[in-house]
Design an enzyme around this catalytic site. Structure first.
Site, mmCIF file in Angstrom:
data_model
loop_
_atom_site.group_PDB
_atom_site.id
_atom_site.type_symbol
_atom_site.label_atom_id
_atom_site.label_comp_id
_atom_site.label_asym_id
_atom_site.label_seq_id
_atom_site.Cartn_x
_atom_site.Cartn_y
_atom_site.Cartn_z
ATOM 1 N N HIS A 35 0.644 -1.336 0.022
ATOM 2 C CA HIS A 35 0.185 0.098 0.512
ATOM 3 C C HIS A 35 0.798 1.247 0.113
ATOM 4 O O HIS A 35 0.113 2.523 0.178
ATOM 5 C CB HIS A 35 -0.706 0.447 0.849
ATOM 6 N N LYS B 180 -7.796 14.183 4.955
ATOM 7 C CA LYS B 180 -6.563 12.633 4.393
ATOM 8 C C LYS B 180 -5.676 13.343 5.860
ATOM 9 O O LYS B 180 -5.131 13.543 6.546
ATOM 10 C CB LYS B 180 -6.104 13.104 3.789
ATOM 11 N N ARG B 181 -4.745 12.161 5.818
ATOM 12 C CA ARG B 181 -3.807 12.457 6.682
ATOM 13 C C ARG B 181 -2.961 12.596 6.838
ATOM 14 O O ARG B 181 -2.701 13.550 5.693
ATOM 15 C CB ARG B 181 -2.359 10.889 6.810
ATOM 16 N N LYS C 68 1.669 14.295 1.244
ATOM 17 C CA LYS C 68 0.232 14.589 0.170
ATOM 18 C C LYS C 68 -0.153 15.945 1.016
ATOM 19 O O LYS C 68 -0.827 16.616 0.196
ATOM 20 C CB LYS C 68 -0.418 14.238 1.643
ATOM 21 N N THR D 39 -8.507 7.881 -1.614
ATOM 22 C CA THR D 39 -9.465 6.857 -1.798
ATOM 23 C C THR D 39 -10.375 7.670 -1.514
ATOM 24 O O THR D 39 -11.557 7.432 -2.088
ATOM 25 C CB THR D 39 -10.010 5.148 -0.964
ATOM 26 N N LYS E 191 -14.156 9.115 -3.545
ATOM 27 C CA LYS E 191 -15.207 9.351 -2.606
ATOM 28 C C LYS E 191 -15.945 10.952 -2.947
ATOM 29 O O LYS E 191 -17.099 10.665 -3.384
ATOM 30 C CB LYS E 191 -15.119 9.109 -1.027
HETATM 31 O O1 DL6 Z 1 -4.529 1.244 -0.925
HETATM 32 C C1 DL6 Z 1 -5.161 2.012 0.561
HETATM 33 C C2 DL6 Z 1 -4.423 3.270 0.731
HETATM 34 C C3 DL6 Z 1 -3.973 4.124 -0.123
HETATM 35 O O2 DL6 Z 1 -5.327 4.522 -0.730
HETATM 36 C C4 DL6 Z 1 -3.607 5.492 0.080
HETATM 37 O O3 DL6 Z 1 -2.416 5.904 -1.169
HETATM 38 C C5 DL6 Z 1 -2.093 5.011 1.243
HETATM 39 O O4 DL6 Z 1 -0.891 5.724 1.764
HETATM 40 C C6 DL6 Z 1 -2.282 3.852 2.230
HETATM 41 N N1 DL6 Z 1 -1.209 3.114 2.813
HETATM 42 C C7 DL6 Z 1 -1.696 3.234 4.279
HETATM 43 C C8 DL6 Z 1 -0.132 2.398 4.495
HETATM 44 N N2 DL6 Z 1 0.776 3.730 5.257
HETATM 45 N N3 DL6 Z 1 1.821 2.080 5.221
HETATM 46 N N4 DL6 Z 1 2.064 2.008 6.120
HETATM 47 O O5 DL6 Z 1 -1.852 3.274 4.399
HETATM 48 O O6 DL6 Z 1 -3.190 2.624 1.534
#
Ligand code: DL6
Length: 801
Positions: free
Chosen positions: A346, A532-533, A538, A640, A644
């Site tokens: 991921h 987002k985080r 980002k 994601t 949305k």
């Molecule tokens: O696959 C789900 C999500 C992606 O949409 C994001 O782009 C990606 O940043 C996130 N990855 C994580 C893993 N981080 N760590 N360790 O959360 O996954």
């Protein structure tokens, strides 16, 4: 179910649990009673699903994830059971609001962000597609921290989500298993010359599962999300007599991601990973044995998915059971394991690819460590004749005294996938290129998807109603039918209805903003959203820099023709991520400055909503006009929230990163504002090592003014944080190339502003976003996993034939 029946059931539950009548009930009591009714509505189907699976012996998938982020379940279960409208009507009739009752439920926030939310979207899709697929994770006593802002700083408070109990879960005492930690393991040769492990010392903790029904969308299918909690085994009670010893045990499933900046935290984290892996694998093997097939056939009945590296120990743990408990020869055990396992990566961020010191492994899980050493040794041996030693040394599992979890997962799985086309390509060409050379057939892409039922049907009822009246209701079952909306691109009535639905949602969000922050925002302004985080890659900071530019434009020319905008942020920073927290403080102070400056005539507002979580996302997303997806190209695996927001008609400002590229391909360049470096250009900078932030700064006076604002006192109260931001951009040469992308980002923002001023055109763009969002339904993503990786089939299609 008829309304009257639902009412009777509700009344009887209120009597049973609280001895009260409906009229006396508080929202909390109504919630509990209704949730119990809902649970009883699917109880029969849940046990029937399990029975049918056992009788039919169909292959099942098990999704191992250290995070699940389901959010609230009441309305989603009502929807999936076909009871939502009935419940809403009933509550209205009784002069209660179902929303108020649903609000009482605690968000199940057992994850940090994208990865955990994706896991929950997949749970919803698996059940809704009738596919036998279960989740396996940890029942943390505390979910992701609650975020508060104090003087603009993030403060983390515990999320005691279980305090009032969790109505959805069922404790399954009889399915508990023991987890072994520590000790010394000696290999002793038996009479047949086979080496057998003999454990000396160590300790055993008990894993008790709590199951939650995952209700399929109107199809009678109920899968199981199994979360494990730690307990003292009965036989060990005496050894845990002191509070201190008990506390160290209870720490294990207490919190999500314990702070790993100290040794104790790291150890707990590794123990957590082994805990849910070992518990899950033991319970799967136990189930499989009930089917009475030889273990060599396991891959015909069981698929195990490793969601990111955290459950990578699935590989060594299944090997351990097959070797030690079931006496299989190594080669057979290995063949079974690789066929059963699959792995999703991921992230391309190097720091997220887990590595553990071997000493810790030896101390915590000595037998697994021995097995990993042997997997590693055999890996080198098996491929020695085919590949160069250097390549094998880079890809082996144990390197420089560390266990590489991604390497374990890849070597031990038959499938390795990324989560968007670009990301999967980068895995092959850069991040996991060495592995791609060795196992090209294992690599594949599965672009992420979202639970459109939650993000449209539940979160956005006004828009859902417009869709029903315009294109019929088939989109509720078949997301691709959203395409039908394309026929209305030039229909002013439909465009107006879409605009009205958006305005309704914006009014609701404006009210929430007013109530929670005291900031008044105008619902006719552009609602520009980045949720987002908080992470440097980002680039929330790039958004802030553009806000500052607009602010200066308005200071210079108060009547500048800029359509009023409300910039809305939602983001948590990891507690130990100092720089991300500095950015939170900066955003909050920029908000303070701008929101209180009367000279800009309320044309700009900045709102940072506290405690971003699934429920808050459900409020923000339907009200968004603009979606900010502005990570540096190549850094966001997929994203994601982009999907949305698009589904809810927001227009995206995006770099060509992650799934943004596929969104652009689906809707066309004219319906998205693309800007910034491409992934090739980013890599060219890396290759040539010639990125100079200072050069961009020097040549652009607008940029200079914006960047200087972080240290020249323009923004009050950010002496330390402003300096950190300034230094990150200039002294440390701007790791994520914000200065390079700044100009093209501002141009994209300008194009958005212009487009919004032509409302007819804007609504048509928004419509195209909604109409093309169907392909990002998690239903399709999960179907692809089911077909290509897990080879599982719908249960009821088979049973009902
Ligand atoms: O696959 C789900 C999500 C992606 O949409 C994001 O782009 C990606 O940043 C996130 N990855 C994580 C893993 N981080 N760590 N360790 O959360 O996954």
């Amino acid at each position: 179910m008829e309304k009257a029946t639902l009412q009777e059931l509700l009344e009887s539950r209120l009597k049973d649990i609280f001895s009260i009548e409906i009229a006396e009930a508080s929202p909390q009591e109504l919630f509990l009673a209704l949730a119990n009714v809902v649970k009883s509505c699917y109880a029969n189907d849940w046990s029937q699903t399990r029975k049918n699976l056992l009788v039919e012996q169909q292959k099942q998938a098990y999704y191992f994830s250290i995070e699940f982020l389901p959010g609230k379940l009441l309305k989603s279960n009502l929807l999936n059971l076909g009871l939502l409208d009935t419940a809403e009507e009933l509550f209205e009739e009784l002069s209660f609001s179902l929303d108020e009752v649903a609000e009482v439920e605690k968000d199940m926030a057992l994850g940090n962000g994208g990865l955990g939310r994706l896991a929950s979207c997949f749970m919803d899709s698996l059940a809704s597609l009738g596919l036998p697929g279960n989740g396996n994770g940890i029942r943390y006593n505390y979910g992701l921290f609650k975020q508060k802002f104090v003087d603009g700083h993030q403060v983390e408070l515990p999320d005691d989500w279980l305090r009032a109990g969790n109505v959805w879960e069922v404790r399954k005492e009889s399915k508990a298993v023991d987890i072994q930690y520590g000790g010394e393991v000696y290999l002793i040769e038996d009479e047949n010359g086979r080496l057998r492990p003999e454990r000396h010392g160590g300790y055993v903790w008990r894993a008790v599962p709590y199951d939650t029904g995952m209700v399929g969308y109107q199809n009678d299918m109920i899968n199981t999300l199994r979360l494990w909690s730690v307990e003292v085994p009965a036989a060990e009670e005496a050894n845990y007599a002191t509070i201190e010893s008990r506390r160290s045990l209870e720490d294990l499933t207490a919190v999500l991601y314990p702070d790993d900046s100290n040794e104790r935290g790291k150890k707990t984290r590794l123990m957590q990973e082994y805990f849910f892996v070992s518990a899950g694998i033991q319970s799967i093997v136990r189930y499989y044995l009930k089917l009475n097939h030889p273990l060599t056939m396991m891959s015909e009945k069981i698929a195990i998915h490793i969601n990111d590296t955290h459950p990578a120990l699935c590989v060594s743990e299944l090997m351990r059971l097959l070797l030690d408990d079931h006496d299989l020869p190594w080669e057979q055990a290995w063949a079974i394991t690789v066929k059963v396992m699959s792995y999703t990566n991921h992230t391309i961020m190097a720091e997220a690819l887990e590595k553990w010191p071997i000493d810790l492994f030896k101390e915590v899980i000595p037998r697994n460590y021995q097995i990993i050493e042997e997997i590693d040794r055999r890996y080198l041996e098996e491929y020695a004749e085919v590949h160069e030693a250097a390549l094998l040394n880079r890809t082996r599992i144990i390197i420089n005294g560390q266990v590489h979890m991604a390497h374990l997962a890849i070597i031990g799985s038959h499938s390795v996938n990324g989560v968007a086309k670009l990301h999967s390509d980068l895995l092959k060409s850069v991040v996991l290129h060495d592995f791609y050379l060795i196992f090209p057939e294992r690599f594949n892409n599965k672009t992420n998807g979202i639970a459109q039922r939650r993000w449209m049907q539940l979160a956005n009822q006004p828009l859902s109603k417009v869709l029903d009246t315009t294109i019929g209701k088939s989109w509720r079952h078949n997301p691709q039918d959203l395409q039908l909306l394309k026929n209305y691109q030039e229909d002013p009535t439909v465009l107006q209805r879409l605009a009205d639905a958006k305005l309704t949602n914006k009014q609701a969000l404006a009210e929430y903003i007013q109530q929670t922050t005291g900031i008044e925002v105008d619902p006719t302004a552009i609602f520009d959203v980045q949720i987002k985080r908080l992470h440097a890659y980002k680039r929330q900071l790039l958004n802030v820099m553009h806000i500052l530019k607009l602010y200066f434009d308005l200071k210079d020319e108060p009547q500048a023709p800029i359509h009023p905008r409300v910039f809305i942020f939602g983001a948590k920073a990891a507690p130990s991520y100092h720089y991300a927290k500095a950015i939170i403080k900066v955003i909050n102070e920029v908000a303070n400055l701008i929101n209180h400056d009367p000279t800009i005539n309320d044309k700009l507002k900045v709102v940072f909503l506290e405690n971003y979580n699934v429920t808050l996302a459900e409020r923000i997303i339907p009200a968004a006009d603009v979606s900010e997806q502005i990570s540096l190209a190549s850094k966001e695996a997929s994203g994601t929230s982009n999907m949305k927001l698009m589904l809810n008609g927001a227009v995206t400002i995006a770099t060509l990163d992650g799934a943004n590229i596929e969104i652009r391909d689906a809707i066309g360049d004219e319906n998205i504002a693309i800007f910034g470096l491409t992934e090739e250009e980013v890599y060219a900078y890396y290759a040539q090592q010639n990125y100079s932030a200072y050069a961009f700064y020097e040549e652009d006076p607008v940029l200079q003014r914006v960047v200087n604002a972080f240290i020249d006192g323009t923004i009050p109260n950010i002496e330390r944080e402003g300096r950190e931001v300034f230094d990150s951009l200039l002294k440390y040469n701007d790791e994520y190339f914000l200065l390079k992308d700044f100009k093209s980002y501002c141009d994209a923002q300008y194009r958005v502003d212009l487009a919004y001023k032509d409302q007819q055109r804007w609504q048509a763009i928004s419509l195209m976003n909604i109409a093309n969002a169907g392909k990002f339904s998690a239903d399709y993503t999960v179907q692809n996993y089911a077909d290509d990786i897990w080879q599982i089939e719908p249960l009821y299609a088979h049973v009902k034939e």
